[in-house]
Design a protein around this motif. Sequence first.
Motif, short mmCIF file in Angstrom:
data_model
loop_
_atom_site.label_atom_id
_atom_site.label_comp_id
_atom_site.label_asym_id
_atom_site.label_seq_id
_atom_site.Cartn_x
_atom_site.Cartn_y
_atom_site.Cartn_z
N LYS A 19 46.72 -16.74 -4.45
CA LYS A 19 45.72 -16.46 -5.48
C LYS A 19 46.02 -17.14 -6.81
O LYS A 19 45.15 -17.19 -7.70
CB LYS A 19 45.65 -14.94 -5.75
CG LYS A 19 44.90 -14.15 -4.70
CD LYS A 19 44.90 -12.66 -5.06
CE LYS A 19 44.23 -12.32 -6.38
NZ LYS A 19 42.77 -12.22 -6.34
N SER A 45 41.67 -8.51 -4.34
CA SER A 45 40.45 -9.20 -3.95
C SER A 45 40.81 -10.63 -3.52
O SER A 45 41.72 -11.25 -4.08
CB SER A 45 39.46 -9.21 -5.11
OG SER A 45 40.08 -9.68 -6.29
N ASN A 94 40.15 -13.75 -3.84
CA ASN A 94 39.66 -14.88 -4.64
C ASN A 94 40.82 -15.47 -5.42
O ASN A 94 41.79 -14.78 -5.69
CB ASN A 94 38.60 -14.37 -5.63
CG ASN A 94 39.09 -13.19 -6.45
OD1 ASN A 94 39.25 -12.09 -5.91
ND2 ASN A 94 39.39 -13.40 -7.71
N SER A 115 34.94 -12.36 -7.46
CA SER A 115 35.39 -11.71 -6.23
C SER A 115 34.47 -12.05 -5.06
O SER A 115 33.27 -12.22 -5.24
CB SER A 115 35.41 -10.19 -6.42
OG SER A 115 36.40 -9.82 -7.33
N GLU A 131 34.37 -4.02 -6.91
CA GLU A 131 35.69 -3.46 -6.60
C GLU A 131 35.71 -1.95 -6.82
O GLU A 131 34.88 -1.39 -7.53
CB GLU A 131 36.78 -4.10 -7.47
CG GLU A 131 36.94 -5.58 -7.30
CD GLU A 131 36.01 -6.35 -8.20
OE1 GLU A 131 35.03 -5.77 -8.72
OE2 GLU A 131 36.26 -7.56 -8.37
N HIS A 189 37.51 -12.99 -16.70
CA HIS A 189 37.69 -12.79 -15.27
C HIS A 189 36.33 -13.04 -14.64
O HIS A 189 35.35 -13.17 -15.35
CB HIS A 189 38.15 -11.35 -15.04
CG HIS A 189 38.97 -11.17 -13.79
ND1 HIS A 189 40.32 -10.95 -13.83
CD2 HIS A 189 38.64 -11.18 -12.48
CE1 HIS A 189 40.77 -10.82 -12.59
NE2 HIS A 189 39.77 -10.96 -11.75
MG MG Z 1 40.54 -8.94 -8.29
#
Ligand code: MG
Length: 316
Positions: free
Chosen positions: A54, A142, A144, A150, A179, A228
């Motif tokens: 990630k 997640s 991604n 995500s 999420e 984010h």
């Molecule tokens: Mg995440």
Amino acid sequence: MPDTRLLSADAPGLKRAAALLRAGRLVAMPTETVYGLAGDATNDRAVAGIFAAKGRPRFNPLIVHLADPGQVAAFAHLSPVAQRLAAAFWPGPLTLVLPLRPQAGLSPLVTAELPSVAIRLPAHPVARALLAAFDGPVAAPSANPSGRISPVTAAHVLAGLDGRIDAVIDGGPCAVGLESTIVDATRDTPRLLRAGGLSVEEIEATLGAPLAERAEGAITAPGQLASHYAPRGRVRLDVAHPEPGEVWVGYGPCPGAALSLSPGGDLTEAAARLFHALHEADAMAGESGRIAFAPVPETGLGRAINDRLRRAAAPR
Ligand code: MG
Ligand code: TXA
């Protein structure tokens, strides 16, 4: 690493995925919230591999996923109030941060050496079947690249992580689409750390008392960085009248919008569509493009939707 293998969500696919997890490999799995990047939470190399795949900073701890409430006590202490939340909402889109048991056997990388651990029991049948077949704690952020949107389909996972992970199980689109809600249940008054797929109103109705809010501006869940879910182009929020050239994402009646979170103004539908819309708007707008979102009400799942949109729009 060779190409990432796409596994079907059937018995042979799950058997293969569980064998990969046992071998310390990384498998993206569907959950009802978003796709998670699963690895054996007791295996330092597997967990280090999750951070590497990630590009995630090591100080940002991971959620431990379990199949069955009976497994939780081996890893964490559940206070009476935590037990009430667990009984009401597990399996489901709720993560509880709990005091970590000494000797829990988790890789210290999972908790970023904090004295607490985040635990979730997902409701998705494919995640549950994989966790039951693996029969142990699974760390899963997640699926991604860190800081990006995500994934809510197997194709989104591959778009971000192809060649960096061993496999992805295709379980179709995620039903909740946001999420999990994260609640710190390490103290007497549970505290909201991340708005998510379970509304604060539902949690407070079960508790019969308000959640303590996270301190304004404080980063209490270490991963809650301002920028984010970032598409490549610039994002503007609360836009009722888009500028020429902007990809406008509507909510409720928005004549002329390129995409819509929910034409009828339904927050559950908007949550389920949010990351699809961000991925699509990103593709439509491109590197230098501009995306504008119509206003979304700040109630129920709207809180979590607006939280994600603010991070998507944050300067970076
Ligand atoms: Mg995440
Ligand atoms: O729905 C979800 O929660 C998905 C699916 C795959 O389960 N997972 C997910 O993981 O969103 P991730 O890594 O993207 O977000 C986990 C968040 C991070 O913000 C992290 O900082 C926080 O949980 N977290 C983990 N352990 C924590 C702890 N001990 N104390 C406070 N926050 C913690």
